[in-house]
Scaffold this active site. Structure first.
Site, PDB file in Angstrom:
ATOM      1  N   PHE A  53       0.849  -1.194   0.000  1.00 42.14           N
ATOM      2  CA  PHE A  53       0.000   0.000   0.000  1.00 42.14           C
ATOM      3  C   PHE A  53       0.879   1.236   0.000  1.00 42.14           C
ATOM      4  O   PHE A  53       1.797   1.341   0.818  1.00 42.14           O
ATOM      5  CB  PHE A  53      -0.905   0.018   1.242  1.00 42.14           C
ATOM      6  CG  PHE A  53      -1.995  -1.004   1.174  1.00 42.14           C
ATOM      7  CD1 PHE A  53      -1.712  -2.353   1.338  1.00 42.14           C
ATOM      8  CD2 PHE A  53      -3.310  -0.630   0.926  1.00 42.14           C
ATOM      9  CE1 PHE A  53      -2.713  -3.313   1.258  1.00 42.14           C
ATOM     10  CE2 PHE A  53      -4.318  -1.578   0.847  1.00 42.14           C
ATOM     11  CZ  PHE A  53      -4.019  -2.916   1.009  1.00 42.14           C
ATOM     12  N   ALA A  54       0.574   2.158  -0.916  1.00 37.44           N
ATOM     13  CA  ALA A  54       1.310   3.417  -0.973  1.00 37.44           C
ATOM     14  C   ALA A  54       0.263   4.525  -1.057  1.00 37.44           C
ATOM     15  O   ALA A  54      -0.154   4.940  -2.141  1.00 37.44           O
ATOM     16  CB  ALA A  54       2.229   3.433  -2.178  1.00 37.44           C
ATOM     17  N   ILE A  55      -0.194   4.946   0.099  1.00 31.48           N
ATOM     18  CA  ILE A  55      -1.283   5.923   0.181  1.00 31.48           C
ATOM     19  C   ILE A  55      -0.705   7.272   0.600  1.00 31.48           C
ATOM     20  O   ILE A  55       0.185   7.338   1.458  1.00 31.48           O
ATOM     21  CB  ILE A  55      -2.328   5.483   1.242  1.00 31.48           C
ATOM     22  CG1 ILE A  55      -2.712   4.003   1.056  1.00 31.48           C
ATOM     23  CG2 ILE A  55      -3.544   6.403   1.244  1.00 31.48           C
ATOM     24  CD1 ILE A  55      -3.753   3.697   0.057  1.00 31.48           C
ATOM     25  N   TYR A  58       3.152   8.292   1.165  1.00 33.47           N
ATOM     26  CA  TYR A  58       3.949   7.059   1.172  1.00 33.47           C
ATOM     27  C   TYR A  58       4.282   6.563  -0.233  1.00 33.47           C
ATOM     28  O   TYR A  58       5.058   5.630  -0.373  1.00 33.47           O
ATOM     29  CB  TYR A  58       3.234   5.967   1.978  1.00 33.47           C
ATOM     30  CG  TYR A  58       3.384   6.107   3.484  1.00 33.47           C
ATOM     31  CD1 TYR A  58       2.885   7.216   4.142  1.00 33.47           C
ATOM     32  CD2 TYR A  58       4.016   5.138   4.244  1.00 33.47           C
ATOM     33  CE1 TYR A  58       3.011   7.353   5.516  1.00 33.47           C
ATOM     34  CE2 TYR A  58       4.143   5.263   5.625  1.00 33.47           C
ATOM     35  CZ  TYR A  58       3.635   6.368   6.256  1.00 33.47           C
ATOM     36  OH  TYR A  58       3.765   6.502   7.618  1.00 33.47           O
ATOM     37  N   ASP A 143       4.738  -3.732   4.283  1.00 33.87           N
ATOM     38  CA  ASP A 143       4.751  -2.268   4.340  1.00 33.87           C
ATOM     39  C   ASP A 143       5.544  -1.743   3.150  1.00 33.87           C
ATOM     40  O   ASP A 143       6.422  -2.441   2.630  1.00 33.87           O
ATOM     41  CB  ASP A 143       5.473  -1.786   5.614  1.00 33.87           C
ATOM     42  CG  ASP A 143       4.571  -1.802   6.838  1.00 33.87           C
ATOM     43  OD1 ASP A 143       3.475  -2.362   6.781  1.00 33.87           O
ATOM     44  OD2 ASP A 143       5.010  -1.246   7.872  1.00 33.87           O
ATOM     45  N   ASP A 145       7.505   1.063   3.294  1.00 35.46           N
ATOM     46  CA  ASP A 145       8.757   1.732   3.689  1.00 35.46           C
ATOM     47  C   ASP A 145       9.807   0.703   4.106  1.00 35.46           C
ATOM     48  O   ASP A 145      10.368   0.736   5.191  1.00 35.46           O
ATOM     49  CB  ASP A 145       8.498   2.754   4.814  1.00 35.46           C
ATOM     50  CG  ASP A 145       7.768   2.175   6.000  1.00 35.46           C
ATOM     51  OD1 ASP A 145       6.997   1.217   5.819  1.00 35.46           O
ATOM     52  OD2 ASP A 145       7.984   2.665   7.122  1.00 35.46           O
ATOM     53  N   HIS A 165       9.475  -9.715  15.210  1.00 34.53           N
ATOM     54  CA  HIS A 165       9.832  -8.291  15.212  1.00 34.53           C
ATOM     55  C   HIS A 165      11.292  -8.113  15.644  1.00 34.53           C
ATOM     56  O   HIS A 165      11.725  -8.733  16.625  1.00 34.53           O
ATOM     57  CB  HIS A 165       8.895  -7.571  16.183  1.00 34.53           C
ATOM     58  CG  HIS A 165       8.918  -6.077  16.075  1.00 34.53           C
ATOM     59  ND1 HIS A 165      10.034  -5.328  16.401  1.00 34.53           N
ATOM     60  CD2 HIS A 165       7.971  -5.196  15.687  1.00 34.53           C
ATOM     61  CE1 HIS A 165       9.748  -4.054  16.221  1.00 34.53           C
ATOM     62  NE2 HIS A 165       8.509  -3.941  15.778  1.00 34.53           N
ATOM     63  N   GLU A 235      -1.042  -4.315  13.834  1.00 39.27           N
ATOM     64  CA  GLU A 235      -0.010  -5.199  14.400  1.00 39.27           C
ATOM     65  C   GLU A 235      -0.522  -5.900  15.664  1.00 39.27           C
ATOM     66  O   GLU A 235      -0.226  -7.076  15.893  1.00 39.27           O
ATOM     67  CB  GLU A 235       1.251  -4.386  14.708  1.00 39.27           C
ATOM     68  CG  GLU A 235       2.439  -5.210  15.141  1.00 39.27           C
ATOM     69  CD  GLU A 235       3.710  -4.378  15.201  1.00 39.27           C
ATOM     70  OE1 GLU A 235       4.424  -4.319  14.180  1.00 39.27           O
ATOM     71  OE2 GLU A 235       3.987  -3.780  16.260  1.00 39.27           O
TER      72      GLU A 235
END
Ligand code: UD2
Length: 285
Positions: A53-55, A58, A143, A145, A165, A235
């Site tokens: 997703f690049a909203i 971003y 993600d 990024d 994580h 998350e």
């Protein structure tokens, strides 16, 4: 194909856990043979979808994400990128390798960044039935990024996988930043929890991701109706899902590294790494 015989008394890594108590492998460097895995997955002619997703602002991360995926992400197999964005006009053309393709899908944006990140689950759930199930065998959801900086291959694939994580692989249960308010659907008590999974990267068979995304979306909607939002948004709900529906494979933090945590010797390779971002600027309108 020639390769060294596995030796029962000689595990490839001895200082890291390679198997969970529910018998899911944990993928670390040095624990698998890519040639064997590639041959197995080629026989099955697997197709992999990568959602990202690049909203709003971003979109600036997308170029490096895709270009690095073209170098390192499941090379040699069929890969289809699903780019979800509200800024289709800002997406440049990418030159893709053989067997690789892309769709740019317009979606609406939300005002709050928290809603943007959480609503990804709703969209993934929706598209799983509408499209993904007919087009790919596995889905990987990441993600934007992030940058692929080393090999990420079919060793990641399984019915459903989660990634440990990078900030919590040596942490105690108490230190996990799970949602601790019993009123939230993301609630995990202090004496429960296996690992702390990152929200930035997960995947599996389309049918399994459909179930996962449905659970997380429903949990988020139920919390919204009660005016509560889990501490780490999607998350937190993902961690709740993995507590009850254990992943069939776990990826070590090599697969979602953040240099904020330095460079410990246990983590021999950094395959997917976080891009530093200025939260205030990037999340502003
Ligand atoms: C963490 C998680 C992330 C998510 C979030 C929820 C890690 C590394 N990542 O990241 O997966 O669970 O916490 O709080 O643990 N996005 C947009 N436009 C926006 C905002 C978000 O496209 O305006 C998308 C984008 O793909 C981004 C993702 O949502 O990578 C997650 O948002 P984030 O990167 O701002 O969240 P972050 O870094 O707090």
């Amino acid at each position: 194909m020639l390769y060294t015989k596995p030796e029962i008394t000689k595990p490839p890594r001895t200082v890291v856990l390679m198997l969970t108590s529910w018998l899911a492998p944990i993928v670390w460097n040095g624990t698998y043979n890519s040639d064997i895995l590639n041959a197995q997955f080629h026989q099955r002619k697997v197709r992999i979808g990568l959602t990202v997703f690049a909203i709003k602002k971003y979109v600036i991360f997308l170029k490096n994400f895709i270009e690095s995926a073209e170098k390192f992400f499941i090379i040699g197999h069929k890969v289809h990128y699903y780019i979800f964005t509200d800024r289709t006009q800002d997406i440049s053309k990418f030159s893709l390798g053989d067997g690789r393709s892309m769709d740019i899908i317009e979606v609406k944006s939300y005002q709050r960044w928290q809603d943007i990140t959480m609503r990804r689950m709703e969209i993934i759930w929706n598209y799983s039935l509408q499209r993904f199930i007919n087009e790919v065998d596995y889905l990987v959801c990441a993600d934007v990024d992030l940058i692929f900086s080393d090999h990420v291959g079919v060793e990641i694939l399984s019915d459903v996988f989660g990634v440990i994580h990078p900030g919590f692989f040596g942490a105690s249960r108490k230190e996990f930043t799970h949602e601790r308010r019993p009123q939230s659907e993301g609630y995990i008590p202090f004496d429960e929890g296996d690992f702390y999974y990152t929200g930035c990267y997960f995947g599996g068979r389309v049918q399994e991701i459909y179930k996962l995304a449905n659970f997380c979306n429903n949990a988020m909607l139920a919390d919204k109706a009660n005016n509560i939002e889990a501490l780490w948004h999607d998350e937190s709900y993902l961690n709740k899902y993995f507590l009850h529906y254990k992943p069939t494979k776990l990826l070590s933090p090599e697969y979602a590294w953040n240099y904020y945590y330095g460079s410990p010797t246990l983590v021999q390779r950094k395959r997917l790494v976080h891009v530093e971002k200025d939260f205030k600027t990037i999340r502003s309108k």
